[in-house]
Write an enzyme that holds these catalytic residues in place. Structure first.
Site, PDB file in Angstrom:
ATOM      1  N   LYS A 194       0.854  -1.192   0.000  1.00 24.63           N
ATOM      2  CA  LYS A 194       0.000   0.000   0.000  1.00 24.63           C
ATOM      3  C   LYS A 194       0.891   1.244   0.000  1.00 24.63           C
ATOM      4  O   LYS A 194       1.494   1.578   1.005  1.00 24.63           O
ATOM      5  CB  LYS A 194      -0.911   0.038   1.230  1.00 24.63           C
ATOM      6  CG  LYS A 194      -1.952   1.143   1.093  1.00 24.63           C
ATOM      7  CD  LYS A 194      -2.477   1.669   2.401  1.00 24.63           C
ATOM      8  CE  LYS A 194      -1.687   2.796   2.985  1.00 24.63           C
ATOM      9  NZ  LYS A 194      -1.635   4.044   2.212  1.00 24.63           N
ATOM     10  N   GLY A 246       7.519   4.676   7.691  1.00 16.81           N
ATOM     11  CA  GLY A 246       6.720   5.894   7.857  1.00 16.81           C
ATOM     12  C   GLY A 246       7.066   6.578   9.164  1.00 16.81           C
ATOM     13  O   GLY A 246       8.151   6.379   9.721  1.00 16.81           O
ATOM     14  N   SER A 247       6.109   7.368   9.665  1.00 11.21           N
ATOM     15  CA  SER A 247       6.378   8.194  10.837  1.00 11.21           C
ATOM     16  C   SER A 247       6.317   7.360  12.125  1.00 11.21           C
ATOM     17  O   SER A 247       5.732   6.270  12.148  1.00 11.21           O
ATOM     18  CB  SER A 247       5.348   9.325  10.911  1.00 11.21           C
ATOM     19  OG  SER A 247       4.072   8.755  11.111  1.00 11.21           O
ATOM     20  N   THR A 250       2.561   6.649  13.501  1.00  9.86           N
ATOM     21  CA  THR A 250       1.859   5.615  12.718  1.00  9.86           C
ATOM     22  C   THR A 250       2.546   4.268  12.931  1.00  9.86           C
ATOM     23  O   THR A 250       1.879   3.237  13.061  1.00  9.86           O
ATOM     24  CB  THR A 250       1.835   5.966  11.209  1.00  9.86           C
ATOM     25  OG1 THR A 250       1.419   7.312  11.060  1.00  9.86           O
ATOM     26  CG2 THR A 250       0.897   5.068  10.444  1.00  9.86           C
ATOM     27  N   GLU A 269      10.440   0.819   9.929  1.00  7.66           N
ATOM     28  CA  GLU A 269      11.491   1.788   9.558  1.00  7.66           C
ATOM     29  C   GLU A 269      10.881   3.164   9.764  1.00  7.66           C
ATOM     30  O   GLU A 269      10.073   3.614   8.955  1.00  7.66           O
ATOM     31  CB  GLU A 269      11.901   1.603   8.088  1.00  7.66           C
ATOM     32  CG  GLU A 269      12.631   0.315   7.803  1.00  7.66           C
ATOM     33  CD  GLU A 269      14.061   0.320   8.349  1.00  7.66           C
ATOM     34  OE1 GLU A 269      14.530   1.365   8.827  1.00  7.66           O
ATOM     35  OE2 GLU A 269      14.688  -0.741   8.310  1.00  7.66           O
ATOM     36  N   CYS A 303      14.469  10.432   5.565  1.00 13.52           N
ATOM     37  CA  CYS A 303      14.387  10.005   6.969  1.00 13.52           C
ATOM     38  C   CYS A 303      15.715  10.120   7.708  1.00 13.52           C
ATOM     39  O   CYS A 303      15.736  10.418   8.894  1.00 13.52           O
ATOM     40  CB  CYS A 303      13.894   8.567   7.041  1.00 13.52           C
ATOM     41  SG  CYS A 303      14.938   7.437   6.117  1.00 13.52           S
ATOM     42  N   GLU A 399      11.028  15.559  15.143  1.00 12.38           N
ATOM     43  CA  GLU A 399      11.343  15.446  13.716  1.00 12.38           C
ATOM     44  C   GLU A 399      10.486  16.436  12.928  1.00 12.38           C
ATOM     45  O   GLU A 399       9.274  16.507  13.123  1.00 12.38           O
ATOM     46  CB  GLU A 399      11.043  14.020  13.217  1.00 12.38           C
ATOM     47  CG  GLU A 399      11.438  13.835  11.769  1.00 12.38           C
ATOM     48  CD  GLU A 399      10.943  12.512  11.153  1.00 12.38           C
ATOM     49  OE1 GLU A 399       9.793  12.126  11.394  1.00 12.38           O
ATOM     50  OE2 GLU A 399      11.729  11.887  10.432  1.00 12.38           O
TER      51      GLU A 399
END
Ligand code: NAD
Length: 495
Positions: A194, A246-247, A250, A269, A303, A399
């Protein structure tokens, strides 16, 4: 200004209809809700994509499950490697089209899409393809007592975990997707991926190319949509592993959902707050030459990019002056403008978040340069340098994932180690020095999954990548990925 014209094939693709790619075919459900894809360079809607329904997600997982137990499962390791190399060749042959799709949906400069995202996706795929024939267990000799002359032997097998759910962010939609596809398929897993709802386009074409490469239908599926689609994938009982990039917030929710689903294996990650340290002996010009692209490439939306810069007090003024001189007057432009030096932020939500950071920095009077929006209609802002107001400055904590570098001086190595480790995150970090002995003493003390010396933000398929502390779980690349995409089965035999 020299703006790249979209290929006719790209225009046709954007016109749609667009949705998902399941069991070897494009799928556009007539009743589905559609979401818009916006070009961050001009805020124009460039495509509409049908969001995958629960029924389509079920079909995607069923197709991946059938291929895992059928055609892909029966494909030899050698043939898997050959197929992945063929996919790499096809991505290379179609790279201009894919680069344009990435640039118009993410705002990434066309240079970066061509020479980093596409070129590196091909390099990574070929690297992973080479692993397909080298995934092995071990043999052991048990020490069990032998009462009647019997003997024992034992071995381990590395068995593919099964159907993988891949969930990816918007910053390197195609490349991060390829990392997950390549890891899964190399090990013999199948995948439903996705992409981010901001960048749902390029992986659809990669899935189509996979079928052309001879990868059986159902082995690689792409389902598009927002968080709900990711959540339903994680909850699916036939999904055996979730690979998420992602963050942090999440990622934490994804990790919890995977544990609740069925202790589903998970690789996370996540984000970071990466420090770079310029030691007293640096050559200021050379260090600044390295720090600038590491920090501001893709508008800082990488990132591992440094967001905290610790500079030895003796070099603070010289470093700030050199950074300011290089950042002032950079020409911002459309992602397809080959002469632009700086592009837009990737989407409106992110742009508004970064403008909020600018207001805070201005109110706190810590702006060295930048911190302003540039004229639209796209989501353009200035690259920004801030001077931290002490070690607890909020700009050294959260971040931002944007073009903001916050600088703090330090006086000695002990203080430097304390400052660099003063974060719940631990993705990447860098030391800039010509004093090798000092660097080697500092390396074990810095809490980061990757530590660069005299470089920063470089990834290579041979070198494992992932986060310590709150930046993630698991490692990608190298041979480390094999552990995450296979189960270790032990076999004991009495003879
Ligand atoms: P995000 O966490 O908002 O979204 C990532 C993906 O998760 C998207 O596909 C999104 O639709 C999906 N998602 C959202 N809610 C979900 C839910 N409840 N269940 C399942 N899926 C859900 O991240 P983003 O804004 O797309 O990307 C930026 C972040 O990604 C930054 O924090 C950055 O540091 C991080 N990142 C990390 C790496 C790495 O390798 N460590 C690489 C790139 C980006």
């Amino acid at each position: 200004m020299s703006e790249v014209q979209l290929l006719p094939r790209v225009r046709e693709f954007l016109a749609g209809p667009l949705g998902s790619f399941v069991d070897g075919q494009y799928q556009v459900e007539p009743e589905a809700q559609a979401f818009e894809v916006v070009n961050p360079s001009d805020a124009e809607v460039i495509a509409r994509v049908a969001e995958a329904s629960e029924a389509l997600i079920q079909r995607a997982v069923a197709a991946a499950h059938a291929s895992f137990h059928g055609s892909w499962g029966a494909t030899s390791p050698y043939a898997r490697g050959v197929a992945l190399n063929r996919l790499a060749d096809l991505i290379e042959a179609n790279s201009e089209e894919l680069a344009q799709l990435e640039s118009v949906s993410s705002g990434k400069s066309i240079h970066l899409s061509r020479h980093l995202e596409l070129a590196q996706s091909v390099v990574f795929l070929r690297y992973f393809a080479g692993w397909a024939t080298k995934i092995n267990g071990e043999t052991m000799t048990p020490s069990l007592p032998s009462m009647h002359g019997e003997q024992y032997t034992a071995f381990t097998r590395r068995e593919a975990v099964g159907v993988v759910a891949g969930i990816t962010p918007w910053n390197f939609s195609l490349m991060i997707g390829v990392w997950k596809i390549a890891s899964a398929l190399t090990c013999g897993c199948t995948i439903v991926i996705k992409p981010s709802e901001f960048t749902p386009l390029s992986l659809l074409r990669v899935a189509e190319l996979a079928v052309q490469a001879g990868i059986p239908a159902g082995t690689l599926n792409v389902v598009n949509g927002r968080g709900r689609v990711g959540q339903q994938l994680i909850d699916h009982p036939q999904v055996r592993k979730v690979s998420f990039t992602g963050s942090v917030p999440t990622g934490v929710a994804v990790g919890k959902a995977a544990m609740n689903a069925n202790l589903t294996r998970v690789t996370l990650e996540l984000g970071g707050k990466n420090p770079a340290a310029l030691l007293a002996d640096i050559d200021v010009e050379a260090a600044v030459e390295g720090i600038l692209p590491a920090t501001f490439t893709h508008q800082g939306q990488i990132c591992a990019a440094p967001e905290r810069l610790y500079v030895h007090r003796s070099k603070l003024q010289a470093v700030c002056d050199a950074l300011k001189a290089r950042l002032t007057g950079l020409r911002a432009g459309n992602a397809l403008d080959e002469s632009a030096q700086f592009g837009p932020l990737a989407n409106k939500t992110h742009y508004e978040k970064i403008l909020g950071c600018f207001s805070t920095a201005q109110a706190r009077q810590q702006v060295l340069c930048g911190a302003r929006a540039l004229p639209g209609p796209g989501y353009f802002v200035e690259p920004t340098l801030l001077l931290a107001q002490g070690a607890d400055d909020p700009f050294l904590k959260d971040e931002h994932f944007g073009p903001i570098l916050c600088i703090l001086p330090f006086d000695d190595d002990e203080e430097l180690v304390r400052l660099m480790n003063d974060s719940p995150f631990g993705l990447g970090a860098s030391l800039w020095t010509n004093d090798l002995s000092k660097a080697l003493r500092l390396i074990p003390r810095i809490e980061a999954g990757t530590l660069w010396v005299n470089m920063h933000t470089f990834l290579d398929p041979a070198v494992p990548f992932g986060g310590m502390k709150g930046s993630g779980v698991g490692r990608e690349f190298g041979s480390a990925f094999i552990e995450d995409y296979t189960e270790l089965k032990s076999v004991m035999i009495r003879f």
